[in-house]
Design a protein around this motif. Sequence first.
Motif, PDB file in Angstrom:
ATOM      1  N   THR A  96       0.837  -1.191   0.000  1.00 33.25           N
ATOM      2  CA  THR A  96       0.000   0.000   0.000  1.00 33.25           C
ATOM      3  C   THR A  96       0.878   1.249   0.000  1.00 33.25           C
ATOM      4  OG1 THR A  96      -0.087   0.176   2.408  1.00 33.25           O
ATOM      5  CG2 THR A  96      -1.777  -1.217   1.336  1.00 33.25           C
ATOM      6  N   PRO A  97       0.299   2.387  -0.353  1.00 30.29           N
ATOM      7  CA  PRO A  97       1.061   3.633  -0.230  1.00 30.29           C
ATOM      8  C   PRO A  97       1.646   3.811   1.167  1.00 30.29           C
ATOM      9  CG  PRO A  97      -0.914   4.029  -1.507  1.00 30.29           C
ATOM     10  CD  PRO A  97      -1.008   2.609  -0.987  1.00 30.29           C
ATOM     11  N   GLN A  98       0.882   3.453   2.178  1.00 33.82           N
ATOM     12  CA  GLN A  98       1.368   3.600   3.556  1.00 33.82           C
ATOM     13  C   GLN A  98       2.604   2.733   3.808  1.00 33.82           C
ATOM     14  OE1 GLN A  98       0.411   5.939   5.627  1.00 33.82           O
ATOM     15  NE2 GLN A  98       2.056   5.277   6.974  1.00 33.82           N
ATOM     16  N   ASP A  99       2.643   1.536   3.230  1.00 31.51           N
ATOM     17  CA  ASP A  99       3.811   0.667   3.399  1.00 31.51           C
ATOM     18  C   ASP A  99       5.064   1.309   2.799  1.00 31.51           C
ATOM     19  OD1 ASP A  99       2.420  -1.446   4.692  1.00 31.51           O
ATOM     20  OD2 ASP A  99       1.717  -2.170   2.756  1.00 31.51           O
ATOM     21  N   PHE A 100       4.924   1.884   1.611  1.00 27.04           N
ATOM     22  CA  PHE A 100       6.051   2.588   0.980  1.00 27.04           C
ATOM     23  C   PHE A 100       6.448   3.808   1.814  1.00 27.04           C
ATOM     24  CE2 PHE A 100       4.613   0.392  -2.919  1.00 27.04           C
ATOM     25  CZ  PHE A 100       5.818   0.032  -3.494  1.00 27.04           C
ATOM     26  N   LEU A 101       5.454   4.604   2.210  1.00 25.14           N
ATOM     27  CA  LEU A 101       5.723   5.841   2.943  1.00 25.14           C
ATOM     28  C   LEU A 101       6.383   5.596   4.293  1.00 25.14           C
ATOM     29  CD1 LEU A 101       2.537   7.997   2.278  1.00 25.14           C
ATOM     30  CD2 LEU A 101       4.897   8.553   1.629  1.00 25.14           C
ATOM     31  N   GLU A 102       5.926   4.579   4.990  1.00 21.94           N
ATOM     32  CA  GLU A 102       6.449   4.303   6.330  1.00 21.94           C
ATOM     33  C   GLU A 102       7.959   4.111   6.315  1.00 21.94           C
ATOM     34  OE1 GLU A 102       5.937   0.618   9.291  1.00 21.94           O
ATOM     35  OE2 GLU A 102       4.049   1.653   8.810  1.00 21.94           O
ATOM     36  N   VAL A 103       8.456   3.316   5.377  1.00 23.79           N
ATOM     37  CA  VAL A 103       9.896   3.050   5.316  1.00 23.79           C
ATOM     38  C   VAL A 103      10.650   4.307   4.862  1.00 23.79           C
ATOM     39  CG1 VAL A 103      11.690   1.554   4.353  1.00 23.79           C
ATOM     40  CG2 VAL A 103       9.440   0.615   4.869  1.00 23.79           C
ATOM     41  N   HIS A 104      10.135   5.002   3.854  1.00 26.47           N
ATOM     42  CA  HIS A 104      10.756   6.241   3.403  1.00 26.47           C
ATOM     43  C   HIS A 104      10.849   7.248   4.555  1.00 26.47           C
ATOM     44  CE1 HIS A 104       9.988   5.103  -0.859  1.00 26.47           C
ATOM     45  NE2 HIS A 104      10.918   6.005  -1.135  1.00 26.47           N
ATOM     46  N   ASN A 105       9.731   7.476   5.210  1.00 29.34           N
ATOM     47  CA  ASN A 105       9.671   8.552   6.202  1.00 29.34           C
ATOM     48  C   ASN A 105      10.431   8.237   7.479  1.00 29.34           C
ATOM     49  OD1 ASN A 105       8.373  10.317   4.528  1.00 29.34           O
ATOM     50  ND2 ASN A 105       6.337   9.641   5.149  1.00 29.34           N
ATOM     51  N   GLN A 106      10.582   6.978   7.813  1.00 27.08           N
ATOM     52  CA  GLN A 106      11.415   6.617   8.951  1.00 27.08           C
ATOM     53  C   GLN A 106      12.869   7.003   8.667  1.00 27.08           C
ATOM     54  OE1 GLN A 106      11.295   2.482  10.061  1.00 27.08           O
ATOM     55  NE2 GLN A 106      12.677   2.767  11.780  1.00 27.08           N
ATOM     56  N   ALA A 107      13.343   6.722   7.456  1.00 30.97           N
ATOM     57  CA  ALA A 107      14.716   7.073   7.075  1.00 30.97           C
ATOM     58  C   ALA A 107      14.900   8.585   7.051  1.00 30.97           C
ATOM     59  CB  ALA A 107      15.052   6.476   5.712  1.00 30.97           C
ATOM     60  N   ARG A 108      13.901   9.295   6.575  1.00 33.40           N
ATOM     61  CA  ARG A 108      13.977  10.756   6.510  1.00 33.40           C
ATOM     62  C   ARG A 108      13.994  11.365   7.916  1.00 33.40           C
ATOM     63  NH1 ARG A 108      12.864  13.016   1.467  1.00 33.40           N
ATOM     64  NH2 ARG A 108      11.779  14.815   2.376  1.00 33.40           N
ATOM     65  N   GLU A 109      13.196  10.795   8.798  1.00 33.21           N
ATOM     66  CA  GLU A 109      13.154  11.287  10.172  1.00 33.21           C
ATOM     67  C   GLU A 109      14.504  11.120  10.860  1.00 33.21           C
ATOM     68  OE1 GLU A 109      10.640  10.575  14.316  1.00 33.21           O
ATOM     69  OE2 GLU A 109      10.036   9.510  12.496  1.00 33.21           O
ATOM     70  N   GLU A 110      15.200  10.031  10.563  1.00 38.73           N
ATOM     71  CA  GLU A 110      16.510   9.762  11.167  1.00 38.73           C
ATOM     72  C   GLU A 110      17.533  10.848  10.848  1.00 38.73           C
ATOM     73  OE1 GLU A 110      17.747   5.851   9.936  1.00 38.73           O
ATOM     74  OE2 GLU A 110      16.096   4.879  11.030  1.00 38.73           O
ATOM     75  N   VAL A 111      17.368  11.548   9.720  1.00 35.47           N
ATOM     76  CA  VAL A 111      18.328  12.596   9.356  1.00 35.47           C
ATOM     77  C   VAL A 111      17.708  13.994   9.467  1.00 35.47           C
ATOM     78  CG1 VAL A 111      19.740  11.084   7.921  1.00 35.47           C
ATOM     79  CG2 VAL A 111      17.846  12.358   6.880  1.00 35.47           C
ATOM     80  N   GLY A 112      16.529  14.082  10.075  1.00 41.55           N
ATOM     81  CA  GLY A 112      15.909  15.377  10.324  1.00 41.55           C
ATOM     82  C   GLY A 112      15.229  16.004   9.126  1.00 41.55           C
ATOM     83  N   VAL A 113      14.796  15.187   8.177  1.00 41.00           N
ATOM     84  CA  VAL A 113      14.116  15.686   6.984  1.00 41.00           C
ATOM     85  C   VAL A 113      12.622  15.410   7.130  1.00 41.00           C
ATOM     86  CG1 VAL A 113      13.939  15.446   4.473  1.00 41.00           C
ATOM     87  CG2 VAL A 113      16.156  15.277   5.571  1.00 41.00           C
ATOM     88  N   GLY A 114      11.802  16.347   6.671  1.00 43.14           N
ATOM     89  CA  GLY A 114      10.356  16.187   6.755  1.00 43.14           C
ATOM     90  C   GLY A 114       9.859  15.007   5.945  1.00 43.14           C
ATOM     91  N   PRO A 115       8.651  14.558   6.242  1.00 47.80           N
ATOM     92  CA  PRO A 115       8.102  13.374   5.575  1.00 47.80           C
ATOM     93  C   PRO A 115       7.699  13.636   4.127  1.00 47.80           C
ATOM     94  CG  PRO A 115       6.451  14.346   7.002  1.00 47.80           C
ATOM     95  CD  PRO A 115       7.728  15.110   7.236  1.00 47.80           C
ATOM     96  N   LEU A 116       7.726  12.574   3.350  1.00 43.72           N
ATOM     97  CA  LEU A 116       7.174  12.602   1.996  1.00 43.72           C
ATOM     98  C   LEU A 116       5.674  12.395   2.094  1.00 43.72           C
ATOM     99  CD1 LEU A 116       9.711  10.227   0.191  1.00 43.72           C
ATOM    100  CD2 LEU A 116       9.527  12.700  -0.110  1.00 43.72           C
ATOM    101  N   SER A 117       4.944  12.894   1.121  1.00 43.01           N
ATOM    102  CA  SER A 117       3.519  12.585   1.020  1.00 43.01           C
ATOM    103  C   SER A 117       3.274  11.851  -0.284  1.00 43.01           C
ATOM    104  CB  SER A 117       2.667  13.849   1.121  1.00 43.01           C
ATOM    105  OG  SER A 117       2.954  14.725   0.060  1.00 43.01           O
ATOM    106  N   TRP A 118       2.248  11.015  -0.269  1.00 37.43           N
ATOM    107  CA  TRP A 118       1.914  10.197  -1.435  1.00 37.43           C
ATOM    108  C   TRP A 118       1.286  11.068  -2.502  1.00 37.43           C
ATOM    109  CZ3 TRP A 118       3.641   5.533  -2.378  1.00 37.43           C
ATOM    110  CH2 TRP A 118       3.088   4.807  -3.433  1.00 37.43           C
ATOM    111  N   ASN A 119       1.693  10.845  -3.743  1.00 36.25           N
ATOM    112  CA  ASN A 119       1.176  11.621  -4.856  1.00 36.25           C
ATOM    113  C   ASN A 119       0.649  10.657  -5.915  1.00 36.25           C
ATOM    114  OD1 ASN A 119       1.551  12.898  -7.627  1.00 36.25           O
ATOM    115  ND2 ASN A 119       1.768  14.677  -6.278  1.00 36.25           N
ATOM    116  N   HIS A 120      -0.644  10.771  -6.223  1.00 33.65           N
ATOM    117  CA  HIS A 120      -1.273   9.845  -7.159  1.00 33.65           C
ATOM    118  C   HIS A 120      -0.789  10.033  -8.598  1.00 33.65           C
ATOM    119  CE1 HIS A 120      -3.810   8.026  -4.152  1.00 33.65           C
ATOM    120  NE2 HIS A 120      -4.060   9.230  -3.686  1.00 33.65           N
ATOM    121  N   THR A 121      -0.377  11.238  -8.954  1.00 34.88           N
ATOM    122  CA  THR A 121       0.179  11.464 -10.295  1.00 34.88           C
ATOM    123  C   THR A 121       1.502  10.719 -10.436  1.00 34.88           C
ATOM    124  OG1 THR A 121      -0.902  13.616 -10.435  1.00 34.88           O
ATOM    125  CG2 THR A 121       0.960  13.228 -11.928  1.00 34.88           C
TER     126      THR A 121
END
Length: 157
Positions: A24-49
């Motif tokens: 699911t989009p959430q499965d992709f986002l969860e792993v991405h955003n955990q890595a981003r949080e570790e380096v102090g970067v804001g979360p990605l959001s899902w984009n249907h386009t």
Amino acid sequence: MRSSYHVIITIFFIIFTICLAQNTPQDFLEVHNQAREEVGVGPLSWNHTLQAYAQNYANERIQDCNMEHSYGPFGENLAEGYDEMKGSDAVKFWLTEKPDYDYYSNSCVHDECGHYTQIVWRDSVHVGCARAKCDNDWVFVICSYYPPGNVEGERPY
């Protein structure tokens, strides 16, 4: 007879839901955003386009499953795996490049690190990912990012 039919339908629904839930989009986002949080970067959001772009390109790779970039307008990470590789597994694989990125020299110290740096690129705020089962039974995974990362001479975060 009727109760066994309901059991079969229920089991099918559970298996279908579990298979679907792994990508699911959430499965992709969860792993991405955990890595981003570790380096102090804001979360990605899902984009249907971006998801539609990624799915169209993944569908083009079904016959050969070649790891060729689309050369489109977005940042891009590609992976392929055998059997039923989950999308989140592809993201975790890209993240194995983290030790190869040296922040101070802003370069890869051993192998490739561009997949990792695209995931944590501070200016990328949208992602859309897709999977396709190839004719050779491999799975092709693509994530598209906007704005694209890995700008020459800039640090990802």
